[in-house]
Design an enzyme around this catalytic site. Structure first.
Site, short mmCIF file in Angstrom:
data_model
loop_
_atom_site.label_atom_id
_atom_site.label_comp_id
_atom_site.label_asym_id
_atom_site.label_seq_id
_atom_site.Cartn_x
_atom_site.Cartn_y
_atom_site.Cartn_z
N SER A 79 -89.52 47.56 51.21
CA SER A 79 -89.75 47.82 52.62
C SER A 79 -89.38 49.27 52.98
CB SER A 79 -88.91 46.87 53.47
OG SER A 79 -87.53 47.10 53.23
N TYR A 114 -87.72 44.42 57.02
CA TYR A 114 -88.49 43.18 56.90
C TYR A 114 -87.65 41.95 57.23
CZ TYR A 114 -92.25 45.41 54.07
OH TYR A 114 -93.29 46.16 53.60
N CYS A 135 -87.79 44.25 46.17
CA CYS A 135 -87.37 43.81 47.50
C CYS A 135 -87.23 42.29 47.45
CB CYS A 135 -88.44 44.21 48.50
SG CYS A 135 -88.15 43.63 50.19
N HIS A 154 -81.28 47.14 49.31
CA HIS A 154 -80.62 48.22 50.07
C HIS A 154 -79.10 48.21 49.86
CE1 HIS A 154 -84.41 48.52 52.31
NE2 HIS A 154 -83.96 49.62 52.90
N CYS A 209 -80.03 41.97 48.33
CA CYS A 209 -80.98 42.85 49.02
C CYS A 209 -80.84 44.20 48.35
CB CYS A 209 -80.61 42.96 50.50
SG CYS A 209 -81.50 44.28 51.38
N1 DGL Z 1 -84.66 45.77 50.51
C1 DGL Z 1 -85.07 44.53 50.97
C2 DGL Z 1 -84.53 43.36 50.19
O1 DGL Z 1 -84.25 43.50 49.03
C3 DGL Z 1 -85.36 44.25 52.40
C4 DGL Z 1 -84.64 44.93 53.47
C5 DGL Z 1 -85.36 44.77 54.78
O2 DGL Z 1 -86.39 45.41 54.95
O3 DGL Z 1 -84.87 44.00 55.62
O4 DGL Z 1 -84.40 42.29 50.71
#
Ligand code: DGL
Length: 260
Positions: A11, A42, A73, A186, A184
């Site tokens: 994302s 997302y 992601c 991030h 996640c």
């Molecule tokens: N990096 C993403 C994940 O691994 C999603 C983060 C997002 O866009 O909320 O879930």
């Protein structure tokens, strides 16, 4: 042998934590990274919306001639990976799931925390994984509130980030957990902040980045898709947002290789 690039999609900036592992494990492979940016985050969106974004992203990567796609992601994987695989059947598509299995196998207290987005934690895929691999283990589900936004703002080393991480992690410290799964992509950018909060406690952070790189290497072997040995890789960065975002993506990627 195949010198085409591997596509990596997220994302936004998060999948760069996977990109880094791929680059390290597969130094001959070219990578094209697509960080949506326009529709990020997302985490609170519906499955239909996320699936639409994911299909658009894979279409874009396929139009660039990639030989494989890594959905870097967790949220897009839980929402869309089955659909993506049925639409692009001849291309390997690797998804990402929270590392519940290794954490459940290694916990000594029988309690683990899984940090992920709202969408991932509520998904059928997560429920299935948890009931399959975490039998007899208590799984505490926690949304990393604001974590994605902080990473998207390049604010992971600020007092604001420290505060957000404390708010999420501190309440876990007296719950008897000994593993925190980063569900996640991030969140690995916030590891130094998380480590500060758990310091002095017997808690390990478990991430999926390396396991995904191993899986990609295995698939390259299996489908004979490896680049030639000594091939000079290229690294390209794309986004659905604007050029400024794309440049930030590129800078973050090139700056993280030894940091995380
Ligand atoms: N990096 C993403 C994940 O691994 C999603 C983060 C997002 O866009 O909320 O879930």
């Amino acid at each position: 042998m195949n010198n085409s690039a591997i596509g990596v999609y997220d994302s936004g900036f998060g999948g760069l934590s996977v990109w880094r592992e791929l680059r390290r494990a597969l130094p001959d492979e070219s990578l094209i990274y697509l960080g949506d940016g326009k529709n990020c985050p997302y985490g609170g969106r519906s499955r239909e919306e996320i699936t639409r974004f994911a299909e658009e992203a894979v279409e874009c990567l396929v139009s660039r001639g990639v030989k494989m796609v890594v959905v870097g992601c967790n949220t897009a994987t839980t929402a869309a990976v089955e659909q993506l695989r049925s639409r692009w059947q001849s291309m390997p598509i690797v998804g990402l799931e929270p590392a519940v299995k290794p954490a459940s196998l290694s916990t000594r207290t029988g309690r683990i925390a899984v940090l992920a987005t709202e969408h991932s934690l509520a998904s059928d895929m997560f429920l299935r994984t948890a009931s399959r691999y975490a039998e007899g283990v208590e799984v505490i589900k926690v949304v990393g509130e604001n974590f994605v936004e902080l990473v998207e703002q390049d604010a992971e080393n600020t007092e604001r980030a420290a505060e957000a991480v404390r708010r999420v992690i501190e309440p876990l410290l007296n719950r008897g957990i000994d593993r925190i799964v980063l569900g996640c992509t991030h969140y690995p950018f916030l590891v130094p902040q998380i480590e500060r909060v758990i310091s002095g406690h017997d808690i390990e952070i478990v991430d999926s980045g390396e396991a995904v790189a191993r899986r990609v290497a295995w698939l390259l072997d299996r489908y004979e898709l490896h680049a030639e040995r000594g091939h000079r890789p290229t690294y390209e960065f794309l986004t659905f947002a604007d050029e400024e975002y794309r440049l930030r993506l590129e800078q973050k990627a090139l700056g993280i290789k030894d940091v995380l």
